[in-house]
Design a protein around this motif. Structure first.
Motif, PDB file in Angstrom:
ATOM      1  N   ILE A 111       0.883  -1.038  -0.112  1.00  0.00           N
ATOM      2  CA  ILE A 111      -0.003   0.025   0.079  1.00  0.00           C
ATOM      3  C   ILE A 111       0.910   1.182  -0.034  1.00  0.00           C
ATOM      4  O   ILE A 111       1.731   1.532   0.767  1.00  0.00           O
ATOM      5  N   ASN A 112       0.720   2.276  -1.029  1.00  0.00           N
ATOM      6  CA  ASN A 112       1.609   3.290  -1.220  1.00  0.00           C
ATOM      7  C   ASN A 112       0.853   4.509  -1.325  1.00  0.00           C
ATOM      8  O   ASN A 112       1.262   5.493  -0.989  1.00  0.00           O
ATOM      9  N   TYR A 113      -0.583   4.560  -1.451  1.00  0.00           N
ATOM     10  CA  TYR A 113      -1.339   5.732  -1.776  1.00  0.00           C
ATOM     11  C   TYR A 113      -2.820   5.491  -1.207  1.00  0.00           C
ATOM     12  O   TYR A 113      -3.373   4.292  -1.682  1.00  0.00           O
ATOM     13  N   ILE A 114      -3.304   6.343  -0.286  1.00  0.00           N
ATOM     14  CA  ILE A 114      -4.852   6.435   0.210  1.00  0.00           C
ATOM     15  C   ILE A 114      -5.344   7.734  -0.007  1.00  0.00           C
ATOM     16  O   ILE A 114      -4.396   8.681   0.084  1.00  0.00           O
ATOM     17  N   GLU A 150       9.647   7.753   0.596  1.00  0.00           N
ATOM     18  CA  GLU A 150      10.998   6.778   0.251  1.00  0.00           C
ATOM     19  C   GLU A 150      11.467   5.921   1.627  1.00  0.00           C
ATOM     20  O   GLU A 150      12.129   5.060   1.612  1.00  0.00           O
ATOM     21  N   ASN A 151      11.100   6.612   2.778  1.00  0.00           N
ATOM     22  CA  ASN A 151      11.290   6.197   4.314  1.00  0.00           C
ATOM     23  C   ASN A 151      10.171   5.337   4.616  1.00  0.00           C
ATOM     24  O   ASN A 151      10.546   4.713   5.836  1.00  0.00           O
TER      25      ASN A 151
END
Length: 312
Positions: free
Chosen positions: A232-235, A303-304
């Motif tokens: 999951i990278n975008y909500i 990126e962290n």
């Protein structure tokens, strides 16, 4: 041959007497019961005329049609009739409403639901000891009976109620209050020993906060996350769907993506699922603290690995 005829006649007659004296008294007086009584009357006449098989099948059909289920004693009587009268073995399963012929005898055990609740805290709830310590003789508790089966089309467990007859600390005894549909070797009324860790529900008028209820409402998530284990990278949270009175849940407005889904992918509704927030959190709960954010907010993982609010 005459000896065998007498044994067949007696076996069917024993079943008829069992239905008349032990099954019918437990049924409410209805047209269904009257129909069974008529089959008993005509059946006893058929038995006297040595038409035992017809008598049994007529009565059996009436019981099956109206969901009248026989107990362990009745099952033993039916097995005897099947053997002596050379009838279809399916009668035993039909009269018990048993659905699975793949059950492996001796394989059942109670599920440790406490362990399941710890492993799946967002999607599986079991009552705490603070709740179950209030259970007394006469209360009912629901347990999960798991088992092995060679039939892949059938479940591997049944959830059934047990009426408590004895309480000793965290240990209980009770009578099975359900007729199993898959688990052949148990019957309603059998004694079951169980513990707090096995209880998944109860009849107490007590509730407690839990994560399953808290995150029960829905969100849209792409199948890349739900089924392909994508990260999951975008909500983001948009205006939720209108509440439908036929549903027992609401849409939270949360939309959850991996972030690299194409426009074509997103245009295909088959690639998106409506599930509980808990179902997504059980895979990744790193964004749980953001779920109280207002409608119109978006977050992206940097990126962290930390979610940052996006100003759009």
């Amino acid at each position: 041959m005459i000896f065998n005829s007498k044994k067949r006649k007696q076996a069917v007659q024993d079943f008829f007497e069992y239905v008349e004296s032990e099954v019918l008294p437990n049924e409410k007086e209805t047209e269904i019961v009257n129909g069974i009584k008529q089959q008993l009357i005509s059946g006893f006449e058929l038995i006297e005329n040595n038409e035992w098989g017809i008598a049994f099948e007529n009565l059996g059909s009436e019981l099956v049609e109206h969901y009248v289920i026989i107990d362990r004693k009745g099952t033993e009587l039916v097995r005897k009739i099947i053997k002596l009268c050379k009838l279809d073995k399916k009668w035993e399963y039909d009269l018990r409403r048993i659905k699975s012929l793949g059950y492996k005898m001796g394989s059942w055990k109670l599920t440790d639901s406490e362990k399941l609740a710890k492993e799946h805290k967002y999607t599986f709830y079991k009552p705490s000891k603070e709740i179950t310590k209030n259970l007394q003789v006469g209360n009912i508790a629901k347990l999960t009976f798991e088992f092995d089966s060679s039939n892949s089309d059938h479940p591997s467990a049944e959830r059934m109620w047990v009426e408590i007859t004895e309480v000793n600390g965290e240990k209980f005894k009770g009578k099975l209050d359900n007729h199993p549909f898959y688990l052949h070797e148990l019957n309603a009324g059998d004694e079951i020993a169980f513990e707090h860790k096995h209880i998944i529900d109860h009849d107490l008028e007590l509730t407690e906060p839990n994560l399953v209820d808290k995150y029960y409402d829905r969100c849209f998530v792409t199948n890349k996350i739900l089924y392909d284990n994508a990260r999951i990278n975008y909500i983001y949270r948009e205006e939720p769907m209108e509440k439908d009175e036929d549903r027992d849940y609401v849409d939270t407005g949360w939309r959850i993506l991996s972030g690299d889904e194409s426009y074509e992918y997103m245009d295909d509704s088959e690639n998106i699922s409506l599930v509980s927030l808990g179902a997504v959190l059980s895979r990744d709960d790193s964004f749980i603290d953001l779920l109280e954010s207002e409608i119109g907010t978006s977050f992206e993982r940097n990126e962290n690995g930390v979610f940052e609010k996006i100003e759009e």
